[in-house]
Structure formats: C-alpha cells, structure tokens
Design an enzyme around this catalytic site. Structure first.
Site, PDB file in Angstrom:
ATOM      1  N   PHE A 104       0.805  -1.229   0.000  1.00  0.00           N
ATOM      2  CA  PHE A 104       0.000   0.000   0.000  1.00  0.00           C
ATOM      3  C   PHE A 104       0.837   1.278   0.000  1.00  0.00           C
ATOM      4  O   PHE A 104       0.349   2.347  -0.317  1.00  0.00           O
ATOM      5  CB  PHE A 104      -0.935   0.021   1.231  1.00  0.00           C
ATOM      6  CG  PHE A 104      -0.256   0.442   2.499  1.00  0.00           C
ATOM      7  CD1 PHE A 104      -0.079   1.798   2.802  1.00  0.00           C
ATOM      8  CD2 PHE A 104       0.230  -0.483   3.414  1.00  0.00           C
ATOM      9  CE1 PHE A 104       0.556   2.207   3.962  1.00  0.00           C
ATOM     10  CE2 PHE A 104       0.873  -0.088   4.577  1.00  0.00           C
ATOM     11  CZ  PHE A 104       1.033   1.262   4.843  1.00  0.00           C
ATOM     12  N   LYS A 134      -1.162  -7.180  -9.312  1.00  0.00           N
ATOM     13  CA  LYS A 134      -2.146  -7.238  -8.226  1.00  0.00           C
ATOM     14  C   LYS A 134      -1.752  -6.135  -7.242  1.00  0.00           C
ATOM     15  O   LYS A 134      -0.880  -6.304  -6.391  1.00  0.00           O
ATOM     16  CB  LYS A 134      -2.077  -8.617  -7.554  1.00  0.00           C
ATOM     17  CG  LYS A 134      -3.330  -9.056  -6.840  1.00  0.00           C
ATOM     18  CD  LYS A 134      -3.756  -8.182  -5.693  1.00  0.00           C
ATOM     19  CE  LYS A 134      -2.957  -8.390  -4.434  1.00  0.00           C
ATOM     20  NZ  LYS A 134      -3.339  -7.436  -3.352  1.00  0.00           N
ATOM     21  N   GLU A 186      -4.944  -4.008  -2.105  1.00  0.00           N
ATOM     22  CA  GLU A 186      -6.399  -3.767  -2.060  1.00  0.00           C
ATOM     23  C   GLU A 186      -6.725  -2.503  -1.276  1.00  0.00           C
ATOM     24  O   GLU A 186      -7.844  -2.024  -1.301  1.00  0.00           O
ATOM     25  CB  GLU A 186      -7.136  -4.981  -1.480  1.00  0.00           C
ATOM     26  CG  GLU A 186      -6.837  -5.326  -0.021  1.00  0.00           C
ATOM     27  CD  GLU A 186      -5.573  -6.177   0.157  1.00  0.00           C
ATOM     28  OE1 GLU A 186      -4.588  -5.975  -0.589  1.00  0.00           O
ATOM     29  OE2 GLU A 186      -5.576  -7.025   1.062  1.00  0.00           O
ATOM     30  N   ARG A 187      -5.712  -1.954  -0.571  1.00  0.00           N
ATOM     31  CA  ARG A 187      -5.973  -0.725   0.191  1.00  0.00           C
ATOM     32  C   ARG A 187      -5.748   0.519  -0.664  1.00  0.00           C
ATOM     33  O   ARG A 187      -6.181   1.604  -0.306  1.00  0.00           O
ATOM     34  CB  ARG A 187      -5.104  -0.693   1.446  1.00  0.00           C
ATOM     35  CG  ARG A 187      -5.622  -1.657   2.497  1.00  0.00           C
ATOM     36  CD  ARG A 187      -4.817  -1.612   3.753  1.00  0.00           C
ATOM     37  NE  ARG A 187      -3.680  -2.509   3.690  1.00  0.00           N
ATOM     38  CZ  ARG A 187      -2.732  -2.572   4.611  1.00  0.00           C
ATOM     39  NH1 ARG A 187      -2.792  -1.781   5.647  1.00  0.00           N
ATOM     40  NH2 ARG A 187      -1.735  -3.412   4.495  1.00  0.00           N
ATOM     41  N   SER A 221       5.106  -7.052   3.520  1.00  0.00           N
ATOM     42  CA  SER A 221       5.670  -7.377   4.838  1.00  0.00           C
ATOM     43  C   SER A 221       6.403  -8.721   4.789  1.00  0.00           C
ATOM     44  O   SER A 221       6.117  -9.564   3.931  1.00  0.00           O
ATOM     45  CB  SER A 221       4.534  -7.423   5.859  1.00  0.00           C
ATOM     46  OG  SER A 221       3.598  -8.402   5.441  1.00  0.00           O
ATOM     47  N   CYS A 237       9.635   1.649   3.472  1.00  0.00           N
ATOM     48  CA  CYS A 237      10.477   0.515   3.883  1.00  0.00           C
ATOM     49  C   CYS A 237      11.896   0.981   4.135  1.00  0.00           C
ATOM     50  O   CYS A 237      12.690   0.252   4.704  1.00  0.00           O
ATOM     51  CB  CYS A 237      10.443  -0.572   2.834  1.00  0.00           C
ATOM     52  SG  CYS A 237      11.251  -0.074   1.323  1.00  0.00           S
ATOM     53  N   GLU A 268       8.490  -4.116  13.260  1.00  0.00           N
ATOM     54  CA  GLU A 268       8.459  -3.047  12.256  1.00  0.00           C
ATOM     55  C   GLU A 268       7.250  -2.179  12.577  1.00  0.00           C
ATOM     56  O   GLU A 268       6.110  -2.586  12.330  1.00  0.00           O
ATOM     57  CB  GLU A 268       8.334  -3.636  10.841  1.00  0.00           C
ATOM     58  CG  GLU A 268       8.365  -2.550   9.789  1.00  0.00           C
ATOM     59  CD  GLU A 268       8.163  -3.064   8.372  1.00  0.00           C
ATOM     60  OE1 GLU A 268       7.492  -4.090   8.180  1.00  0.00           O
ATOM     61  OE2 GLU A 268       8.665  -2.390   7.456  1.00  0.00           O
TER      62      GLU A 268
HETATM   63  P1  NAD Z   1       1.340  -6.641   3.114  1.00  0.00           P
HETATM   64  O1  NAD Z   1       2.355  -7.715   3.270  1.00  0.00           O
HETATM   65  O2  NAD Z   1       0.209  -6.600   4.058  1.00  0.00           O
HETATM   66  O3  NAD Z   1       0.675  -6.707   1.634  1.00  0.00           O
HETATM   67  C1  NAD Z   1       1.462  -6.771   0.489  1.00  0.00           C
HETATM   68  C2  NAD Z   1       0.682  -7.514  -0.597  1.00  0.00           C
HETATM   69  O4  NAD Z   1       0.445  -8.843  -0.163  1.00  0.00           O
HETATM   70  C3  NAD Z   1      -0.667  -6.881  -0.881  1.00  0.00           C
HETATM   71  O5  NAD Z   1      -0.879  -6.856  -2.270  1.00  0.00           O
HETATM   72  C4  NAD Z   1      -1.653  -7.801  -0.163  1.00  0.00           C
HETATM   73  O6  NAD Z   1      -2.882  -7.902  -0.822  1.00  0.00           O
HETATM   74  C5  NAD Z   1      -0.952  -9.137  -0.174  1.00  0.00           C
HETATM   75  N1  NAD Z   1      -1.243  -9.944   1.017  1.00  0.00           N
HETATM   76  C6  NAD Z   1      -1.454  -9.474   2.279  1.00  0.00           C
HETATM   77  N2  NAD Z   1      -1.659 -10.509   3.123  1.00  0.00           N
HETATM   78  C7  NAD Z   1      -1.565 -11.634   2.393  1.00  0.00           C
HETATM   79  C8  NAD Z   1      -1.674 -13.011   2.702  1.00  0.00           C
HETATM   80  N3  NAD Z   1      -1.931 -13.432   3.934  1.00  0.00           N
HETATM   81  N4  NAD Z   1      -1.525 -13.913   1.705  1.00  0.00           N
HETATM   82  C9  NAD Z   1      -1.254 -13.502   0.442  1.00  0.00           C
HETATM   83  N5  NAD Z   1      -1.154 -12.200   0.092  1.00  0.00           N
HETATM   84  C10 NAD Z   1      -1.300 -11.275   1.045  1.00  0.00           C
HETATM   85  O7  NAD Z   1       2.157  -5.250   3.102  1.00  0.00           O
HETATM   86  P2  NAD Z   1       1.577  -3.782   3.166  1.00  0.00           P
HETATM   87  O8  NAD Z   1       1.037  -3.543   4.538  1.00  0.00           O
HETATM   88  O9  NAD Z   1       0.711  -3.522   2.004  1.00  0.00           O
HETATM   89  O10 NAD Z   1       2.912  -2.925   2.954  1.00  0.00           O
HETATM   90  C11 NAD Z   1       3.773  -2.598   3.998  1.00  0.00           C
HETATM   91  C12 NAD Z   1       4.921  -3.577   4.097  1.00  0.00           C
HETATM   92  O11 NAD Z   1       5.641  -3.613   2.867  1.00  0.00           O
HETATM   93  C13 NAD Z   1       5.943  -3.167   5.151  1.00  0.00           C
HETATM   94  O12 NAD Z   1       6.356  -4.325   5.823  1.00  0.00           O
HETATM   95  C14 NAD Z   1       7.072  -2.573   4.345  1.00  0.00           C
HETATM   96  O13 NAD Z   1       8.339  -2.620   4.952  1.00  0.00           O
HETATM   97  C15 NAD Z   1       7.033  -3.448   3.134  1.00  0.00           C
HETATM   98  N6  NAD Z   1       7.679  -2.805   1.992  1.00  0.00           N
HETATM   99  C16 NAD Z   1       8.894  -3.278   1.624  1.00  0.00           C
HETATM  100  C17 NAD Z   1       9.573  -2.678   0.588  1.00  0.00           C
HETATM  101  C18 NAD Z   1      10.915  -3.173   0.179  1.00  0.00           C
HETATM  102  O14 NAD Z   1      11.403  -2.765  -0.857  1.00  0.00           O
HETATM  103  N7  NAD Z   1      11.547  -4.040   0.941  1.00  0.00           N
HETATM  104  C19 NAD Z   1       9.001  -1.589  -0.087  1.00  0.00           C
HETATM  105  C20 NAD Z   1       7.743  -1.143   0.318  1.00  0.00           C
HETATM  106  C21 NAD Z   1       7.088  -1.761   1.370  1.00  0.00           C
END
Ligand code: NAD
Length: 518
Positions: free
Chosen positions: A178, A202, A205-206, A255, A310, A411
């Site tokens: 997101f 994909k 969704e937020r 995450s 991140c 985090e």
């Molecule tokens: P998230 O892990 O909740 O979601 C990321 C994606 O995974 C979304 O598209 C979501 O729909 C999907 N998803 C969520 N739960 C799932 C599940 N149980 N099974 C399958 N798919 C699932 O992350 P977020 O809250 O959208 O973003 C924040 C996180 O992303 C933070 O941890 C941040 O550090 C990380 N991030 C990392 C980088 C990097 O380059 N390392 C860059 C940006 C964000």
C-alpha cells in the site's frame, strides 16, 4: 528545556475545503474498482470486498472487490494469449509504448499524485516524488535493446561459436503493497514488458485507484491488449497467482511474513520468485556528524510518508556525545512538523493508512513506554482541525535501550523514531547486525574511515553515508538483505532484466570446409 520533556507535534490549521467541494464529494457515486483484463475493464467475479476510506478524512472513496481465482484465470489467459505476438515484437518497438507512457504519466503527474494522496494519505509532495521514481524506472527500461543483449564468443573450439541470448519468460506477476501505490508497480512493469513478457499486476487492495489510473494511461499508449492486466483483491488473488501453472515468475513487495508465504508457495510451484519484505532501519550518528544536516535528514527519513516507507529510519543509534545534542535537535525538529491532510498546503506529514494501523502504532508506543522508554516527543494525542476522523499519529521520539524489548524487532511502520545510545561505532554496528532485518542502514559522520568501516561491515543491502533514505536509483538494484529480502535477483536495473529473462546458450558448428559448398 529538559531532555525528557513530553511534547506534542504541531497541528495543521483548519482545512480549507469549500462547501462546494464537500457537496461535489458527497454527491459523487462510490467508485467501484474494476479489473483490467485483456484490454477490457471488467467487474470482478467476487462478492464482498473492501470499502476504501480516505485516511485523512475517514470518508469512503471507493470499493475494492475481493478478486477471485476466476479473475486470475481470465487475466493469465489474456496475458498468455498476448505473449506470442508480444515476444516477437522487436524490443525497439516494445519500448515505444514505454516512451509514450512516460510522456503521459509526466503530463498527468499531478492528477495521479492527487489520487495517491486520496487513497494513501501521504503529502502531495511525497506523492509527486514517488511518481518521479516511477518515471525513472520507465526511462531505464527504455534501454532494453541494450540491456537485454547477451554475449558471444567465436571459436570456443575450432569452427565452433557460442552465443548467449536472453528470452522473455512468458506470463509474470507483480504483487505490491500500500505504501507506494504508483512507484512500486513501476519497479516491475516497465522491465517485465520491455523484456517481452506479459504481466498481471495485483495492487494492494488498500490503494487500488492509482494502479487503475496507471492502467488507463497504459491503455492510451495503444499497448496491445493483454500485455498488462490488473486484478484487484487480496489473499485469494495472490494465492491463485502463486498456484497458476502459467505464471512463470512472481515479484512481490510487502511485509516479511507475507513475503515468506509468497516465496515458499511460489517456489514450491516452480516459479522464479523475488520478495522484498519488511524493515527495521538504523542510522548511526557519530559525534563528528554535521548536527543540523543530520537532524533534518533523519527527521525526513523517520517521519516522511508518516514513517510508512520501507527505507524509513526507525532507530537512531547515537554514539558517545552525539546522544545529548542529537536528542535535543531531533525533539525540536519533530515538534515543528505540521501534521495534516496531505492535500492541504503546508502539511508536512499525513495520516497513516487505516484506523487499524493507527491503533497498532499507538499500541507500539504504549509498549515502548511500558518497557521503560523515555518519551522525548509523544505524538499520540495529535489532533487535526477539520479532520476529526483521519488516522493521524504525530511524530514520536522515544529514547532507551530497546534491544531486549519487542520494539527492537517490530516493524512499527509509523512515525516513531527510537533513540538508542552506543559507546562506540563497533557497538552500534553490532546492534545493527543483531537485528533480523537488513533493508537499509545509514551513518552520519565527517570521518571517511568510519564511513568505510560502516559500509564494509554492516549487514544491510542499502547503505547511506550522510543519506537518510538510501534508495537506489532505478539503474541500481533495490538490495534488501536478511529478513528484508527473499530471492536472488532484486528489483530495478540490471537485476530486473536478469529476473525477467531466461538465458539460452547456443553452440554452433560451421566447419570451414563447408565453404566450398557455396
Ligand atoms: P502486506 O504484506 O500486508 O501486503 C502486500 C501484498 O500482499 C498486498 O498486495 C496484499 O494484498 C498481499 N497480502 C497481504 N496478506 C496476504 C496473505 N496473507 N496472503 C497472500 N497475500 C497477502 O504489506 P503492506 O502492509 O501492504 O505494505 C507494507 C509492508 O511492505 C511493510 O512491511 C514494508 O516494509 C514493506 N515494503 C517493503 C519494501 C521493500 O522494498 N523491501 C518496499 C515497500 C514496502
């Protein structure tokens, strides 16, 4: 002023919305986010979904469907159908669509940035900056006719030549988080399609509205139908992509727990997978650092995008004498940050993404305080006039030794900076090394020797020297380590070209005696 004074961040002035704005907004029909499959905007087959709320106002702005495996099936089918012709399209022609996309996105940058602010909450300046990073990735991918070249050698044996060529994989997918609704899809999309693959995106969704708008701009480029497809939804869509036999590769950002799931399931299904995960980034402030510059940069890093980057610094390790001067300077800077609606002029920090995130961050602050942290600036009580239903958390600075607490490895992903003292640089580096994450780390110093030692020894993939957000430019890999990355090849630049292509080696024998045949 005492060092452990409890202070609160500045509040933004009353919002400048006119009655007309409010009426237009109230009468606007709720936007239903659609999938883009095979060049057609279609409703998802799924029931239910998520009501999207503007994080600054709490008002409903759209509805994102819960996509289904059937949606994924249709998108992969469209992508697979588009692949044969797309891979045969010369790279020079493929990048013409990216040149057009670059022009269109630049022309609509402000409007797309406003969409980002509406659904994500960051400030307009931050939204523009993330799109600028997206544009840079499109520009780099326009170099594919050069970047995708292989190599060759004549006479590896007498009359035998060997060549390595790169070919696209087929259908690939990108799953994004997101916090950067515009930039992160563009870490993958330009390279994937420039290399001749077809793609299913994909988005989170937020924040699906930004990707939908990018889809409309891509449509205007005249890109052949099915080369890029968008499927909205959450876990079920991700799992369907991970299980689909025709998806060859998965790029994921999010995450760490979800990254692990995506990596395990995607790899078990024989796919190439790259997963960028969460982070807990440290900066080390040495006593010889330029205090004014360091404070400004660390503050931007910790509180920019409300700490939801991140690469945001989460822990500042102050070495020796730096502890006192830096704490005081940081407190002054943090309380001066104007919190508000990202669309309002003067706002320096917007809300966090959801009410749940807000509560989670407030709980983290509470746990920190309960474990003995000193509150230097407490952002929990921040109020923004005219935005009573926004998810605001003010800049927060806590001081203490958190290593034995839950906060050390959690985090927080919010505007919370913890200050931890260290005796010397060795102790500071050990602290970083003990952390399970390895996304980024920075040092602030005027000593080249200290900077080199830091760069050499710190186990993190993105290193900053007098830089707060060590974000690699588009032509370098985004190099998280340890729990911040699963895979081998990173996003962006040459790694992206490696990731999105298969190498094929051809060994050819053309005996010179055959020359008499012609
Ligand atoms: P998230 O892990 O909740 O979601 C990321 C994606 O995974 C979304 O598209 C979501 O729909 C999907 N998803 C969520 N739960 C799932 C599940 N149980 N099974 C399958 N798919 C699932 O992350 P977020 O809250 O959208 O973003 C924040 C996180 O992303 C933070 O941890 C941040 O550090 C990380 N991030 C990392 C980088 C990097 O380059 N390392 C860059 C940006 C964000």
């Amino acid at each position: 002023m005492r060092n452990n004074d409890l202070r609160s961040a500045k509040q933004a002035p009353l919002c400048a919305c006119s009655l007309e704005d409010v009426l237009v907004w109230a009468l606007k029909p709720m936007e239903q986010v659609q999938n883009w499959i095979g060049g057609r905007w279609t409703a998802s087959a799924g029931a239910d979904g998520l009501e999207l709320l503007n994080p600054a106002t709490g008002q409903a702005i759209a509805h994102c469907p819960n996509g289904t495996p059937a949606d994924v099936g249709a998108a992969v089918e469209a992508a697979a159908a588009a692949f044969p012709a797309w891979r045969r399209t010369p790279p020079q022609e493929r990048i013409q669509y990216l040149f057009k996309l670059r022009g269109l996105l630049a022309a609509h940058l402000d409007e797309v940035a406003r969409t980002i602010v509406r659904e994500n909450g960051k400030t307009l300046g931050e939204a523009r900056a993330e799109l600028q990073r997206g544009l840079e990735n499109i520009e780099v991918a326009c170099g594919i006719p050069t970047l995708m070249q292989g190599y060759n050698l004549e006479d590896v044996a007498s009359g035998i030549d060997e060549i390595m060529i790169r070919q696209p994989l087929g259908v690939v997918a990108a799953i994004t988080p997101f916090n950067f609704p515009g930039m992160i899809p563009l870490w993958f999309l330009p390279y994937a399609i420039a290399c001749g693959n077809t793609l299913v995106v994909k988005p989170s969704e937020r924040v699906p509205l930004t990707m939908a708008r990018l889809g409309e701009l891509i449509e205007q480029t005249g890109l052949p139908k099915g080369v890029v497809n968008i499927v909205n939804g959450g876990r079920d869509v991700v799992n369907a992509l991970l299980d689909h036999p025709q998806v060859r590769a998965i790029s994921f950002v999010g995450s760490t727990p979800v990254a692990r799931h995506v990596y395990a399931r995607g790899s078990a299904n024989g796919k190439r997978v790259q997963c960028q995960g969460g982070a807990k980034n440290h900066v080390v402030v040495l006593p010889d650092a330029d205090l004014e510059m360091t404070t400004k940069i660390v503050s931007d890093s910790a509180f920019g995008c409300a700490g939801q980057r991140c690469l945001a610094v989460s822990v500042a390790v102050t070495v020796g004498e730096a502890q006192h001067s830096f704490r005081e300077a940081m407190a002054q800077t943090a309380i001066g940050i104007q919190v508000g609606d990202g669309l309002e002029p003067g706002t320096q920090m917007g809300p966090v993404i959801t009410a749940q995130s807000q509560q989670r961050i407030l709980d983290c602050i509470g746990k920190g305080l309960a474990s003995g942290a000193k509150p230097i600036v407490d952002g929990r009580g921040v109020k923004v006039s005219g935005r009573d239903h926004g998810y605001f958390v003010g800049p927060t600075v806590l001081e203490g030794n958190f290593e034995s607490t839950e906060l050390a490895t959690t985090e927080i992903f919010g505007p919370v900076l913890t200050l931890t003292p260290a005796r010397d640089l060795d102790e500071a580096i050990d602290m970083i090394a003990r952390n399970p994450y390895g996304n980024a780390a920075s040092i602030f110093t005027s000593s080249g020797v200290a900077a080199r030692k830091f760069r050499y020894e710190v186990p993190a993939g993105n290193i900053g020297v007098n830089i707060g957000i060590a974000a690699p430019m588009a032509y370098f890999p985004f190099s998280g380590w340890k729990d911040s990355f699963l895979g081998v090849l990173h996003g962006q630049g040459r790694d992206a070209v490696e990731f999105y292509t298969d190498k094929k080696v051809v060994v050819e024998r053309w005996p010179s005696e055959w020359s008499r045949r012609f």
